[in-house]
Design a protein around this motif. Structure first.
Motif, PDB file in Angstrom:
ATOM      1  N   ILE A 231      21.744-117.015 -60.082  1.00 58.48           N
ATOM      2  CA  ILE A 231      23.001-118.012 -60.000  1.00 58.48           C
ATOM      3  C   ILE A 231      23.161-118.302 -61.641  1.00 58.48           C
ATOM      4  N   LYS A 232      22.324-118.643 -62.460  1.00 55.26           N
ATOM      5  CA  LYS A 232      22.420-118.873 -63.628  1.00 55.26           C
ATOM      6  C   LYS A 232      23.284-117.873 -64.549  1.00 55.26           C
ATOM      7  N   ASN A 233      22.627-116.758 -64.341  1.00 57.13           N
ATOM      8  CA  ASN A 233      23.202-115.422 -64.773  1.00 57.13           C
ATOM      9  C   ASN A 233      24.623-115.159 -64.477  1.00 57.13           C
ATOM     10  N   PHE A 234      24.981-115.390 -63.032  1.00 59.38           N
ATOM     11  CA  PHE A 234      26.280-115.028 -62.656  1.00 59.38           C
ATOM     12  C   PHE A 234      27.280-116.352 -63.284  1.00 59.38           C
ATOM     13  N   CYS A 235      26.843-117.456 -63.246  1.00 63.47           N
ATOM     14  CA  CYS A 235      27.568-118.366 -63.759  1.00 63.47           C
ATOM     15  C   CYS A 235      27.931-118.199 -65.175  1.00 63.47           C
ATOM     16  N   ARG A 236      27.062-117.743 -65.884  1.00 63.25           N
ATOM     17  CA  ARG A 236      27.199-117.594 -67.477  1.00 63.25           C
ATOM     18  C   ARG A 236      28.530-116.616 -67.769  1.00 63.25           C
ATOM     19  N   LEU A 237      28.785-115.620 -66.923  1.00 65.76           N
ATOM     20  CA  LEU A 237      29.717-114.738 -67.342  1.00 65.76           C
ATOM     21  C   LEU A 237      31.117-114.949 -67.215  1.00 65.76           C
ATOM     22  N   LYS A 238      31.987-114.744 -67.799  1.00 66.99           N
ATOM     23  CA  LYS A 238      33.716-115.136 -67.461  1.00 66.99           C
ATOM     24  C   LYS A 238      34.112-114.407 -66.264  1.00 66.99           C
ATOM     25  N   PRO A 239      34.928-115.261 -65.995  1.00 63.84           N
ATOM     26  CA  PRO A 239      35.682-114.583 -64.680  1.00 63.84           C
ATOM     27  C   PRO A 239      36.504-113.406 -64.898  1.00 63.84           C
ATOM     28  N   VAL A 240      36.736-112.429 -64.194  1.00 64.39           N
ATOM     29  CA  VAL A 240      37.546-111.313 -64.399  1.00 64.39           C
ATOM     30  C   VAL A 240      38.945-111.156 -63.503  1.00 64.39           C
ATOM     31  N   GLY A 241      40.019-111.394 -64.326  1.00 67.41           N
ATOM     32  CA  GLY A 241      41.087-111.376 -63.588  1.00 67.41           C
ATOM     33  C   GLY A 241      41.343-112.629 -62.345  1.00 67.41           C
ATOM     34  N   ALA A 242      40.610-113.669 -62.653  1.00 63.69           N
ATOM     35  CA  ALA A 242      40.742-114.758 -61.743  1.00 63.69           C
ATOM     36  C   ALA A 242      40.557-116.121 -62.463  1.00 63.69           C
ATOM     37  N   PRO A 243      40.891-117.130 -61.855  1.00 64.48           N
ATOM     38  CA  PRO A 243      40.840-118.266 -62.339  1.00 64.48           C
ATOM     39  C   PRO A 243      39.332-118.922 -62.690  1.00 64.48           C
ATOM     40  N   PHE A 244      38.449-118.480 -61.749  1.00 69.07           N
ATOM     41  CA  PHE A 244      36.998-119.045 -61.882  1.00 69.07           C
ATOM     42  C   PHE A 244      36.277-117.986 -60.964  1.00 69.07           C
ATOM     43  N   ARG A 245      34.960-118.045 -60.999  1.00 68.76           N
ATOM     44  CA  ARG A 245      34.008-117.496 -60.230  1.00 68.76           C
ATOM     45  C   ARG A 245      33.571-118.316 -59.026  1.00 68.76           C
ATOM     46  N   ILE A 246      33.108-117.679 -57.776  1.00 66.55           N
ATOM     47  CA  ILE A 246      32.626-118.293 -57.073  1.00 66.55           C
ATOM     48  C   ILE A 246      31.255-117.784 -56.326  1.00 66.55           C
ATOM     49  N   ILE A 247      30.437-118.855 -55.971  1.00 62.43           N
ATOM     50  CA  ILE A 247      29.076-118.474 -55.507  1.00 62.43           C
ATOM     51  C   ILE A 247      28.904-119.061 -54.030  1.00 62.43           C
ATOM     52  N   PHE A 248      28.553-118.396 -53.206  1.00 59.69           N
ATOM     53  CA  PHE A 248      28.703-118.691 -51.943  1.00 59.69           C
ATOM     54  C   PHE A 248      27.041-118.699 -51.371  1.00 59.69           C
ATOM     55  N   LEU A 249      26.519-119.699 -51.155  1.00 65.54           N
ATOM     56  CA  LEU A 249      25.041-120.224 -50.585  1.00 65.54           C
ATOM     57  C   LEU A 249      24.912-120.303 -49.167  1.00 65.54           C
ATOM     58  N   ASP A 250      24.645-119.470 -48.202  1.00 68.44           N
ATOM     59  CA  ASP A 250      24.513-119.363 -46.991  1.00 68.44           C
ATOM     60  C   ASP A 250      23.187-119.999 -46.390  1.00 68.44           C
ATOM     61  N   GLU A 251      23.153-121.058 -45.333  1.00 67.50           N
ATOM     62  CA  GLU A 251      21.870-121.467 -45.027  1.00 67.50           C
ATOM     63  C   GLU A 251      21.259-122.208 -46.199  1.00 67.50           C
TER      64      GLU A 251
ATOM     65  N   ILE B 240      41.852-116.814 -52.651  1.00 70.50           N
ATOM     66  CA  ILE B 240      41.906-117.203 -53.911  1.00 70.50           C
ATOM     67  C   ILE B 240      41.919-116.370 -55.149  1.00 70.50           C
ATOM     68  N   LEU B 241      40.676-115.492 -55.002  1.00 68.05           N
ATOM     69  CA  LEU B 241      40.499-114.571 -56.130  1.00 68.05           C
ATOM     70  C   LEU B 241      41.087-113.424 -55.881  1.00 68.05           C
ATOM     71  N   GLY B 242      41.607-112.845 -54.825  1.00 70.13           N
ATOM     72  CA  GLY B 242      42.681-111.844 -54.754  1.00 70.13           C
ATOM     73  C   GLY B 242      41.987-110.441 -54.964  1.00 70.13           C
ATOM     74  N   GLU B 243      42.664-109.464 -55.618  1.00 68.87           N
ATOM     75  CA  GLU B 243      42.062-108.191 -55.371  1.00 68.87           C
ATOM     76  C   GLU B 243      40.799-108.131 -56.359  1.00 68.87           C
ATOM     77  N   TYR B 244      40.457-109.114 -57.312  1.00 68.65           N
ATOM     78  CA  TYR B 244      39.272-109.156 -58.129  1.00 68.65           C
ATOM     79  C   TYR B 244      38.112-109.820 -57.437  1.00 68.65           C
ATOM     80  N   TRP B 245      38.143-110.034 -56.162  1.00 68.71           N
ATOM     81  CA  TRP B 245      37.298-110.874 -55.596  1.00 68.71           C
ATOM     82  C   TRP B 245      35.804-110.580 -55.661  1.00 68.71           C
ATOM     83  N   HIS B 246      35.550-109.099 -55.718  1.00 70.97           N
ATOM     84  CA  HIS B 246      34.064-108.497 -55.581  1.00 70.97           C
ATOM     85  C   HIS B 246      33.600-108.841 -57.065  1.00 70.97           C
ATOM     86  N   GLN B 247      34.347-108.604 -57.959  1.00 72.33           N
ATOM     87  CA  GLN B 247      33.747-109.063 -59.288  1.00 72.33           C
ATOM     88  C   GLN B 247      33.354-110.341 -59.777  1.00 72.33           C
TER      89      GLN B 247
END
Length: 315
Positions: free
Chosen positions: A87-107, A60-67
């Motif tokens: 999580i809050k600090n990450f969500c506040r930032l605008k996505p870079v070169g992608a439609p949105f940001r993704i947070i993955f919470l394991d376990e 989904i995020l393509g080449e900018y997935w790391h950011q």
């Protein structure tokens, strides 16, 4: 061996994910649309939840997935502070070169209730800039407000034929010879867990140039399926002493634990019932006895005494 095979052969694309085709087909629609609701992946360990999540993120995020991607393991960061800061600090930032940001919470089922309620609030506030992927073994431990905000995908144990196909592919890539019986036994011991199967395969391969049945038994330290079958057959036919001798030989010489023996006895009995080799009433009676033995061993009773007592129920 160039590191763990589990990481080396982890699928990087959705189409390469093994054994969850019904889920992959649905997720590919999100990739095509470049949009995604909050997702929850639930199921037992080693069935591809994390792998599928990472493959989806990259697609989904393509080449900018790391950011635009944040991965957290809720076993380590399980408190409310993680939600309020990272999580809050990450969500506040605008996505870079992608439609949105993704947070993955394991376990995420290991998060405290307070942290889950705080997470629910973040999921509400940042719907325009971020989507969440939650992974857990037990969805019942997740509060209802979070579950209602997610599309839930239930991962099932991977079929034996699909595990075997993947193991054969890895052995060919690594230029190892193997016995078909060795692959079959790895599938038997893995019980639908792909990660466990690949780890057993690599450990067996480290002992020589060929992966054999004996090397697999040495690695897993469990009873041979044929020994369990013979032991149960003797008990069912009334030969208690012969069955007991096989039990003792398996536990002492092969070093099999009591809990593993109970699990393997359960697998063999269930297989007989599914193949109509055992009457349903007998099966029900034996399952109850196996359950009582399993409970007693886990509570600290002597495994050999309990297992010999279990064999008397088969007579």
């Amino acid at each position: 061996m160039n590191g763990p095979w589990v990481e080396k052969y982890r699928p990087q694309k959705l189409e390469d994910v093994v054994g969850q085709q019904h889920i992959v087909d649905l997720l590919e629609n999100y990739v095509n649309e470049k949009s995604m609701p909050n997702l929850m992946f639930t199921g037992p360990a080693g069935v591809g939840k994390t792998t599928t999540a990472l493959a989806l993120v990259k697609s989904i995020l393509g080449e900018y997935w790391h950011q635009n991607f944040l991965e957290l393991n809720a076993s380590d960061a399980r408190g409310i502070e993680t939600v309020r800061t990272k999580i809050k600090n990450f969500c506040r930032l605008k996505p870079v070169g992608a439609p949105f940001r993704i947070i993955f919470l394991d376990e995420v089922d290991n998060m405290t209730k307070d942290a889950q309620h705080a997470l629910r609030r973040e999921m509400e506030m940042y719907t325009r800039t971020a989507s969440f992927i939650l992974s857990c073994n037990y969805s019942s431990r997740i509060i209802d407000p979070i579950q209602s905000r997610c599309a839930i995908f239930r991962f099932s144990p991977i079929k034996g034929s699909e595990i075997a196909k993947r193991l054969e592919y890895i052995t060919k890539e690594e230029n190892y010879d193997y016995d078909i019986a060795a692959i079959d036994n790895i599938v038997y011991f893995a019980e639908g867990d792909m990660r466990k199967a690949v780890n057993i395969l690599q450990a067996s391969a480290s002992a020589g140039d060929k992966i054999t049945e004996e090397k697999v038994y040495d690695v897993v330290s469990k009873a041979k399926p044929q020994d369990i079958k013979d032991m149960i057959t003797k008990a069912l036919s009334g030969d208690f002493m012969g069955s007991r001798d096989l039990l003792r030989e398996t536990m002492v010489l092969q070093g099999t634990s009591g809990e593993d023996m109970v699990t393997q006895i359960y697998q063999d009995v269930t297989k007989r019932a599914m193949e109509d080799k055992m009457d349903s009433e007998v099966y029900i009676h034996l399952i109850e006895a196996i359950a009582q033995t399993d409970f007693r061993i886990r509570e600290g009773a002597n495994p050999r005494i309990q297992l010999e007592s279990l064999l008397t129920k088969f007579l």
